[in-house]
Write a protein that holds these residues in place. Structure first.
Motif, PDB file in Angstrom:
ATOM      1  N   ASN A  10     -17.825  35.700  33.442  1.00  0.00           N
ATOM      2  CA  ASN A  10     -17.204  36.951  33.875  1.00  0.00           C
ATOM      3  C   ASN A  10     -17.322  37.191  35.372  1.00  0.00           C
ATOM      4  O   ASN A  10     -17.156  38.311  35.841  1.00  0.00           O
ATOM      5  N   ARG A  11     -17.570  36.148  36.102  1.00  0.00           N
ATOM      6  CA  ARG A  11     -17.809  36.253  37.539  1.00  0.00           C
ATOM      7  C   ARG A  11     -16.670  36.956  38.275  1.00  0.00           C
ATOM      8  O   ARG A  11     -16.906  37.855  39.086  1.00  0.00           O
ATOM      9  N   GLU A  12     -15.437  36.566  38.006  1.00  0.00           N
ATOM     10  CA  GLU A  12     -14.307  37.164  38.705  1.00  0.00           C
ATOM     11  C   GLU A  12     -14.217  38.661  38.432  1.00  0.00           C
ATOM     12  O   GLU A  12     -13.976  39.453  39.353  1.00  0.00           O
ATOM     13  N   LEU A  13     -14.389  39.066  37.192  1.00  0.00           N
ATOM     14  CA  LEU A  13     -14.350  40.482  36.834  1.00  0.00           C
ATOM     15  C   LEU A  13     -15.473  41.252  37.526  1.00  0.00           C
ATOM     16  O   LEU A  13     -15.249  42.323  38.091  1.00  0.00           O
ATOM     17  N   ILE A  14     -16.664  40.691  37.514  1.00  0.00           N
ATOM     18  CA  ILE A  14     -17.816  41.347  38.143  1.00  0.00           C
ATOM     19  C   ILE A  14     -17.565  41.518  39.638  1.00  0.00           C
ATOM     20  O   ILE A  14     -17.776  42.605  40.197  1.00  0.00           O
ATOM     21  N   GLU A  15     -17.092  40.468  40.293  1.00  0.00           N
ATOM     22  CA  GLU A  15     -16.830  40.548  41.732  1.00  0.00           C
ATOM     23  C   GLU A  15     -15.718  41.544  42.044  1.00  0.00           C
ATOM     24  O   GLU A  15     -15.824  42.310  43.003  1.00  0.00           O
ATOM     25  N   ARG A  16     -14.655  41.541  41.255  1.00  0.00           N
ATOM     26  CA  ARG A  16     -13.546  42.461  41.487  1.00  0.00           C
ATOM     27  C   ARG A  16     -14.008  43.915  41.346  1.00  0.00           C
ATOM     28  O   ARG A  16     -13.717  44.758  42.196  1.00  0.00           O
ATOM     29  N   CYS A  17     -14.754  44.207  40.292  1.00  0.00           N
ATOM     30  CA  CYS A  17     -15.254  45.568  40.078  1.00  0.00           C
ATOM     31  C   CYS A  17     -16.223  45.975  41.180  1.00  0.00           C
ATOM     32  O   CYS A  17     -16.195  47.123  41.655  1.00  0.00           O
ATOM     33  N   TRP A  18     -17.086  45.064  41.595  1.00  0.00           N
ATOM     34  CA  TRP A  18     -18.033  45.327  42.685  1.00  0.00           C
ATOM     35  C   TRP A  18     -17.265  45.693  43.958  1.00  0.00           C
ATOM     36  O   TRP A  18     -17.553  46.691  44.611  1.00  0.00           O
ATOM     37  N   ASN A  19     -16.268  44.867  44.296  1.00  0.00           N
ATOM     38  CA  ASN A  19     -15.493  45.093  45.522  1.00  0.00           C
ATOM     39  C   ASN A  19     -14.698  46.389  45.450  1.00  0.00           C
ATOM     40  O   ASN A  19     -14.595  47.109  46.437  1.00  0.00           O
ATOM     41  N   GLU A  20     -14.150  46.712  44.293  1.00  0.00           N
ATOM     42  CA  GLU A  20     -13.413  47.970  44.140  1.00  0.00           C
ATOM     43  C   GLU A  20     -14.354  49.160  44.282  1.00  0.00           C
ATOM     44  O   GLU A  20     -14.032  50.140  44.946  1.00  0.00           O
ATOM     45  N   TYR A  21     -15.515  49.079  43.675  1.00  0.00           N
ATOM     46  CA  TYR A  21     -16.479  50.184  43.727  1.00  0.00           C
ATOM     47  C   TYR A  21     -16.945  50.446  45.159  1.00  0.00           C
ATOM     48  O   TYR A  21     -17.058  51.582  45.591  1.00  0.00           O
ATOM     49  N   PHE A  22     -17.241  49.363  45.886  1.00  0.00           N
ATOM     50  CA  PHE A  22     -17.749  49.503  47.253  1.00  0.00           C
ATOM     51  C   PHE A  22     -16.650  49.447  48.297  1.00  0.00           C
ATOM     52  O   PHE A  22     -16.927  49.367  49.501  1.00  0.00           O
ATOM     53  N   ASP A  23     -15.390  49.487  47.840  1.00  0.00           N
ATOM     54  CA  ASP A  23     -14.230  49.528  48.723  1.00  0.00           C
ATOM     55  C   ASP A  23     -14.256  48.388  49.750  1.00  0.00           C
ATOM     56  O   ASP A  23     -14.102  48.589  50.952  1.00  0.00           O
ATOM     57  N   LEU A  24     -14.465  47.174  49.245  1.00  0.00           N
ATOM     58  CA  LEU A  24     -14.523  45.991  50.121  1.00  0.00           C
ATOM     59  C   LEU A  24     -13.197  45.264  50.128  1.00  0.00           C
ATOM     60  O   LEU A  24     -12.460  45.243  49.237  1.00  0.00           O
TER      61      LEU A  24
END
Length: 42
Positions: free
Chosen positions: A28-42
């Motif tokens: 689930n790496r891609e999902l985790i990274e996408r959600c992380w980046n969306e949350y922290f507005d990266l």
């Protein structure tokens, strides 16, 4: 480039549980990274 997935410390977690967790994270790496980046507005 992606950071390497690794375990820094584990207290009271069995090796079999760590393997399962690492598998879930890797799958689930891609999902985790996408959600992380969306949350922290990266």
């Amino acid at each position: 480039m992606h950071p390497q997935i690794s375990v820094a410390e584990s207290y009271g977690i069995k090796s079999s549980e760590l393997r399962t967790l690492m598998k879930v994270i890797t799958e689930n790496r891609e999902l985790i990274e996408r959600c992380w980046n969306e949350y922290f507005d990266l």
